[in-house]
Design a protein around this motif. Structure first.
Motif, PDB file in Angstrom:
ATOM      1  N   SER A  69       7.991  -4.777  -4.644  1.00 50.07           N
ATOM      2  CA  SER A  69       6.289  -5.730  -4.349  1.00 50.07           C
ATOM      3  C   SER A  69       6.242  -5.799  -3.318  1.00 50.07           C
ATOM      4  CB  SER A  69       6.830  -6.909  -5.533  1.00 50.07           C
ATOM      5  OG  SER A  69       5.633  -7.913  -5.328  1.00 50.07           O
ATOM      6  N   LEU A  70       4.613  -5.346  -3.319  1.00 49.50           N
ATOM      7  CA  LEU A  70       3.837  -5.711  -1.840  1.00 49.50           C
ATOM      8  C   LEU A  70       3.083  -6.392  -2.014  1.00 49.50           C
ATOM      9  CD1 LEU A  70       3.555  -1.755  -0.574  1.00 49.50           C
ATOM     10  CD2 LEU A  70       5.868  -3.214  -0.254  1.00 49.50           C
ATOM     11  N   THR A  71       1.857  -7.107  -0.844  1.00 47.96           N
ATOM     12  CA  THR A  71       1.274  -8.305  -0.697  1.00 47.96           C
ATOM     13  C   THR A  71       0.425  -7.381   0.153  1.00 47.96           C
ATOM     14  OG1 THR A  71       2.872 -10.206  -0.386  1.00 47.96           O
ATOM     15  CG2 THR A  71       0.700 -10.572   0.342  1.00 47.96           C
ATOM     16  N   LEU A  72      -0.932  -7.219   0.006  1.00 47.19           N
ATOM     17  CA  LEU A  72      -2.272  -6.565  -0.241  1.00 47.19           C
ATOM     18  C   LEU A  72      -2.952  -8.093   0.484  1.00 47.19           C
ATOM     19  CD1 LEU A  72      -1.815  -3.173  -1.855  1.00 47.19           C
ATOM     20  CD2 LEU A  72      -0.544  -3.604   0.643  1.00 47.19           C
ATOM     21  N   TYR A  73      -4.190  -7.588   1.475  1.00 51.99           N
ATOM     22  CA  TYR A  73      -4.756  -8.724   1.592  1.00 51.99           C
ATOM     23  C   TYR A  73      -6.618  -7.918   1.325  1.00 51.99           C
ATOM     24  CZ  TYR A  73      -1.021 -12.261   2.820  1.00 51.99           C
ATOM     25  OH  TYR A  73      -0.110 -13.422   2.755  1.00 51.99           O
ATOM     26  N   VAL A  74      -6.807  -7.762  -0.127  1.00 51.55           N
ATOM     27  CA  VAL A  74      -7.372  -6.818   0.001  1.00 51.55           C
ATOM     28  C   VAL A  74      -8.641  -7.898  -1.091  1.00 51.55           C
ATOM     29  CG1 VAL A  74      -6.460  -4.994  -0.358  1.00 51.55           C
ATOM     30  CG2 VAL A  74      -6.939  -6.131  -2.197  1.00 51.55           C
ATOM     31  N   ASP A  75     -10.238  -6.369  -0.423  1.00 52.45           N
ATOM     32  CA  ASP A  75     -11.736  -7.721  -1.176  1.00 52.45           C
ATOM     33  C   ASP A  75     -10.964  -7.353  -2.816  1.00 52.45           C
ATOM     34  OD1 ASP A  75     -13.829  -8.856  -2.864  1.00 52.45           O
ATOM     35  OD2 ASP A  75     -15.419  -7.770  -0.838  1.00 52.45           O
ATOM     36  N   PHE A  99      -5.872   1.655  -1.279  1.00 54.24           N
ATOM     37  CA  PHE A  99      -6.887  -0.072  -0.941  1.00 54.24           C
ATOM     38  C   PHE A  99      -7.862  -0.012   0.409  1.00 54.24           C
ATOM     39  CE2 PHE A  99      -3.530  -0.793  -3.508  1.00 54.24           C
ATOM     40  CZ  PHE A  99      -4.021  -1.442  -5.317  1.00 54.24           C
ATOM     41  N   ASN A 100      -8.001   1.173   1.603  1.00 48.69           N
ATOM     42  CA  ASN A 100      -9.282   1.223   1.804  1.00 48.69           C
ATOM     43  C   ASN A 100      -8.742   0.195   3.585  1.00 48.69           C
ATOM     44  OD1 ASN A 100     -10.945   2.590   3.822  1.00 48.69           O
ATOM     45  ND2 ASN A 100     -12.355   1.234   3.158  1.00 48.69           N
ATOM     46  N   VAL A 101      -6.701   0.096   3.234  1.00 44.85           N
ATOM     47  CA  VAL A 101      -6.425  -0.869   4.724  1.00 44.85           C
ATOM     48  C   VAL A 101      -5.251   0.835   5.194  1.00 44.85           C
ATOM     49  CG1 VAL A 101      -6.700  -2.892   3.137  1.00 44.85           C
ATOM     50  CG2 VAL A 101      -4.613  -1.773   3.314  1.00 44.85           C
ATOM     51  N   SER A 102      -5.465  -0.251   7.005  1.00 40.05           N
ATOM     52  CA  SER A 102      -4.521   0.560   7.874  1.00 40.05           C
ATOM     53  C   SER A 102      -2.940  -0.062   7.524  1.00 40.05           C
ATOM     54  CB  SER A 102      -4.592  -0.018   9.521  1.00 40.05           C
ATOM     55  OG  SER A 102      -4.310  -1.557   9.638  1.00 40.05           O
ATOM     56  N   LEU A 103      -2.302   1.543   7.989  1.00 36.61           N
ATOM     57  CA  LEU A 103      -1.427   1.399   7.739  1.00 36.61           C
ATOM     58  C   LEU A 103      -0.219   0.125   8.338  1.00 36.61           C
ATOM     59  CD1 LEU A 103       1.414   2.634   6.027  1.00 36.61           C
ATOM     60  CD2 LEU A 103       1.509   3.734   8.240  1.00 36.61           C
ATOM     61  N   ALA A 104      -1.350   0.065   9.597  1.00 36.95           N
ATOM     62  CA  ALA A 104      -0.429  -0.973  10.504  1.00 36.95           C
ATOM     63  C   ALA A 104      -0.316  -2.168   9.373  1.00 36.95           C
ATOM     64  CB  ALA A 104      -0.886  -1.257  11.577  1.00 36.95           C
ATOM     65  N   SER A 105      -1.394  -2.913   8.930  1.00 36.45           N
ATOM     66  CA  SER A 105      -1.636  -4.421   8.035  1.00 36.45           C
ATOM     67  C   SER A 105      -1.126  -4.051   7.115  1.00 36.45           C
ATOM     68  CB  SER A 105      -3.205  -4.374   7.152  1.00 36.45           C
ATOM     69  OG  SER A 105      -3.816  -4.219   8.833  1.00 36.45           O
ATOM     70  N   VAL A 106      -0.052  -3.471   6.337  1.00 39.45           N
ATOM     71  CA  VAL A 106       0.322  -3.326   5.140  1.00 39.45           C
ATOM     72  C   VAL A 106       2.148  -3.305   5.608  1.00 39.45           C
ATOM     73  CG1 VAL A 106       1.670  -1.540   3.192  1.00 39.45           C
ATOM     74  CG2 VAL A 106      -0.742  -1.621   3.275  1.00 39.45           C
ATOM     75  N   LYS A 107       2.139  -2.860   6.762  1.00 41.71           N
ATOM     76  CA  LYS A 107       3.662  -3.045   7.385  1.00 41.71           C
ATOM     77  C   LYS A 107       3.346  -4.907   8.270  1.00 41.71           C
ATOM     78  CE  LYS A 107       4.686   1.359   8.642  1.00 41.71           C
ATOM     79  NZ  LYS A 107       4.953   2.122   9.715  1.00 41.71           N
ATOM     80  N   ARG A 108       2.563  -4.983   8.403  1.00 36.76           N
ATOM     81  CA  ARG A 108       2.245  -6.520   9.003  1.00 36.76           C
ATOM     82  C   ARG A 108       2.619  -7.258   8.164  1.00 36.76           C
ATOM     83  NH1 ARG A 108      -1.823  -6.149  12.131  1.00 36.76           N
ATOM     84  NH2 ARG A 108      -3.398  -6.749  10.325  1.00 36.76           N
ATOM     85  N   TRP A 109       1.851  -7.133   7.070  1.00 37.56           N
ATOM     86  CA  TRP A 109       1.740  -8.355   5.366  1.00 37.56           C
ATOM     87  C   TRP A 109       2.942  -8.215   5.050  1.00 37.56           C
ATOM     88  CZ3 TRP A 109      -3.411  -5.327   3.538  1.00 37.56           C
ATOM     89  CH2 TRP A 109      -4.460  -5.781   4.437  1.00 37.56           C
ATOM     90  N   ASN A 110       3.736  -7.217   5.237  1.00 35.13           N
ATOM     91  CA  ASN A 110       5.426  -6.737   4.233  1.00 35.13           C
ATOM     92  C   ASN A 110       6.223  -6.321   5.400  1.00 35.13           C
ATOM     93  OD1 ASN A 110       3.899  -6.734   1.692  1.00 35.13           O
ATOM     94  ND2 ASN A 110       2.310  -5.640   2.303  1.00 35.13           N
ATOM     95  N   LYS A 111       6.872  -7.205   6.599  1.00 32.38           N
ATOM     96  CA  LYS A 111       7.557  -6.994   7.133  1.00 32.38           C
ATOM     97  C   LYS A 111       9.414  -6.208   6.963  1.00 32.38           C
ATOM     98  CE  LYS A 111       5.817  -9.867  10.580  1.00 32.38           C
ATOM     99  NZ  LYS A 111       4.471  -9.259  10.789  1.00 32.38           N
ATOM    100  N   THR A 112       9.876  -6.638   5.458  1.00 32.25           N
ATOM    101  CA  THR A 112      10.479  -6.304   5.211  1.00 32.25           C
ATOM    102  C   THR A 112      10.419  -4.695   4.612  1.00 32.25           C
ATOM    103  OG1 THR A 112      10.482  -7.155   2.847  1.00 32.25           O
ATOM    104  CG2 THR A 112      11.656  -8.701   4.848  1.00 32.25           C
TER     105      THR A 112
END
Length: 54
Positions: A43-49, A18-31
């Motif tokens: 299930s993961l939450t991703l903030y993408v366009d 999804f062309n986002v950083s690994l750090a962002s994915v971890k931040r959006w999905n703390k658990t």
């Protein structure tokens, strides 16, 4: 958007897909960032366009 983890997925692979950083994915999905392994069906939450095609 929500993403359902599939067999063979990793946080890094999903971030690349999804062309986002690994750090962002971890931040959006703390658990999920603390888990050693993702399980199919998680299930993961991703903030993408979502208007862009992946």
């Amino acid at each position: 958007m929500y993403y359902k983890v599939r067999r063979g997925d990793s946080l890094a692979r999903i971030a690349d897909k999804f062309n986002v950083s690994l750090a962002s994915v971890k931040r959006w999905n703390k658990t999920a960032g603390r888990k050693k392994y993702l399980q199919p069906g998680d299930s993961l939450t991703l903030y993408v366009d979502i208007t862009r095609q992946y």
